[in-house]
Design an enzyme around this catalytic site. Sequence first.
Site, PDB file in Angstrom:
ATOM      1  N   LYS A 131     -63.017 -23.275  21.071  1.00  0.00           N
ATOM      2  CA  LYS A 131     -61.557 -23.304  21.228  1.00  0.00           C
ATOM      3  C   LYS A 131     -61.054 -24.719  21.484  1.00  0.00           C
ATOM      4  O   LYS A 131     -59.974 -25.089  21.010  1.00  0.00           O
ATOM      5  CB  LYS A 131     -61.137 -22.368  22.352  1.00  0.00           C
ATOM      6  CG  LYS A 131     -61.323 -20.892  22.016  1.00  0.00           C
ATOM      7  CD  LYS A 131     -60.703 -19.992  23.063  1.00  0.00           C
ATOM      8  CE  LYS A 131     -60.802 -18.537  22.640  1.00  0.00           C
ATOM      9  NZ  LYS A 131     -60.167 -17.628  23.632  1.00  0.00           N
ATOM     10  N   LYS A 212     -67.804 -11.479  12.919  1.00  0.00           N
ATOM     11  CA  LYS A 212     -67.481 -10.327  13.747  1.00  0.00           C
ATOM     12  C   LYS A 212     -65.986 -10.028  13.684  1.00  0.00           C
ATOM     13  O   LYS A 212     -65.146 -10.929  13.674  1.00  0.00           O
ATOM     14  CB  LYS A 212     -67.893 -10.578  15.197  1.00  0.00           C
ATOM     15  CG  LYS A 212     -67.700  -9.366  16.105  1.00  0.00           C
ATOM     16  CD  LYS A 212     -68.184  -9.639  17.518  1.00  0.00           C
ATOM     17  CE  LYS A 212     -67.955  -8.427  18.404  1.00  0.00           C
ATOM     18  NZ  LYS A 212     -68.388  -8.651  19.802  1.00  0.00           N
ATOM     19  N   LYS A 215     -59.646  -9.812  17.112  1.00  0.00           N
ATOM     20  CA  LYS A 215     -58.193  -9.668  17.179  1.00  0.00           C
ATOM     21  C   LYS A 215     -57.491 -10.894  16.608  1.00  0.00           C
ATOM     22  O   LYS A 215     -56.466 -10.767  15.936  1.00  0.00           O
ATOM     23  CB  LYS A 215     -57.768  -9.434  18.631  1.00  0.00           C
ATOM     24  CG  LYS A 215     -58.170  -8.083  19.189  1.00  0.00           C
ATOM     25  CD  LYS A 215     -57.653  -7.892  20.603  1.00  0.00           C
ATOM     26  CE  LYS A 215     -58.397  -8.777  21.581  1.00  0.00           C
ATOM     27  NZ  LYS A 215     -57.934  -8.598  22.979  1.00  0.00           N
TER      28      LYS A 215
END
Length: 346
Positions: A131, A212, A215
């Site tokens: 991130k 994977k 969201k």
Amino acid sequence: MIATPVKAELVPTQLSSKRKTVLSGVQPTGTLHIGNYIGALSVWVANQQSYRNLFMIANLHALTIPEAVKAESLRQKAREVAALYVACGIDPEQSVVFLQSDVPAHPYLAWILGCCIPLGWLERMTQYKSKASQADTVGSGLLNYPALQAADILAYRADFVPVGDDQNQHLEITRDVAQRFNHLFGEYFPLPETLNRSSGARIMGLDDPTVKMSKSLAEKHRNHAIMLLDKPNEIKRKIMSATTDSGSEVHIEDASPGVHNLLLLYETLSAQDRARVQAQFAGKGYGYLKKALVDVVVAVLQPIQSAYNDILADPQRLDDILQDGAAKANTIANKTLADVRRLVGV
């Protein structure tokens, strides 16, 4: 009506006569998808009579990237996630459902534990590095995320944490933090262990079966995931357009990642064993597999959606669930915090 639990067996664990404690939760960012249901919610539901369970809505963790936070949206999303917990089958009479922010012991304990964590441990975390590489500005909350996560788990002296196999690093640092605290201030925290599914712990994206289901990707790519609130026509469209390969028939022994993912979805959602599923689809066309998967997904999600709408239509019921859950969670976490304060001398 509550959803019928899907196949949700766990890797066997040793249970004593005293029920072990389980703590888990998800962030109220984005919309929950079928991977969340298979990998987390259905597992919680299937095992809630075997453990003492606490399931939080991790809204404090949603603040680690404050630029993405909109206050009213966060409040609403937190309530929606709580409603989905219950709609999926979490029974507030058996399990504690609460907002992370309603238990002040979490951030208090996170500060104490954070003081015990060497900086190098935090900088090595995969999520932080990933991130941070995508952000212009990195806040200290993103770096200190593991301290709050450790506090979430250790506040309840949890024995087990249901996680996907890609989240094991987060539990490992919690175990390291517990061991370091115990070394510095005396043996107190148990070392939590993982609860992993033996099948279905990692559901992949429909559009890209090499990553994977997530969201964040679902917000960017329309065909990435089946959301728990998708309508039947949307479910059908996404599944029928799911990535497979250049072939046309299911070959079990050398199934491509996309076909394997569809078979895994069918296996877990239909609660059938793998051998039976393989026998059902071996040599059949991809269209046949996809249509069967549409039917089972719609059958699983319709009662969840119906229950979800009923819960949101009764705001007082949801308020009562969250208030009762917060009271129970505070009772446990405050006892832990009092012990920790005594041990560290504050």
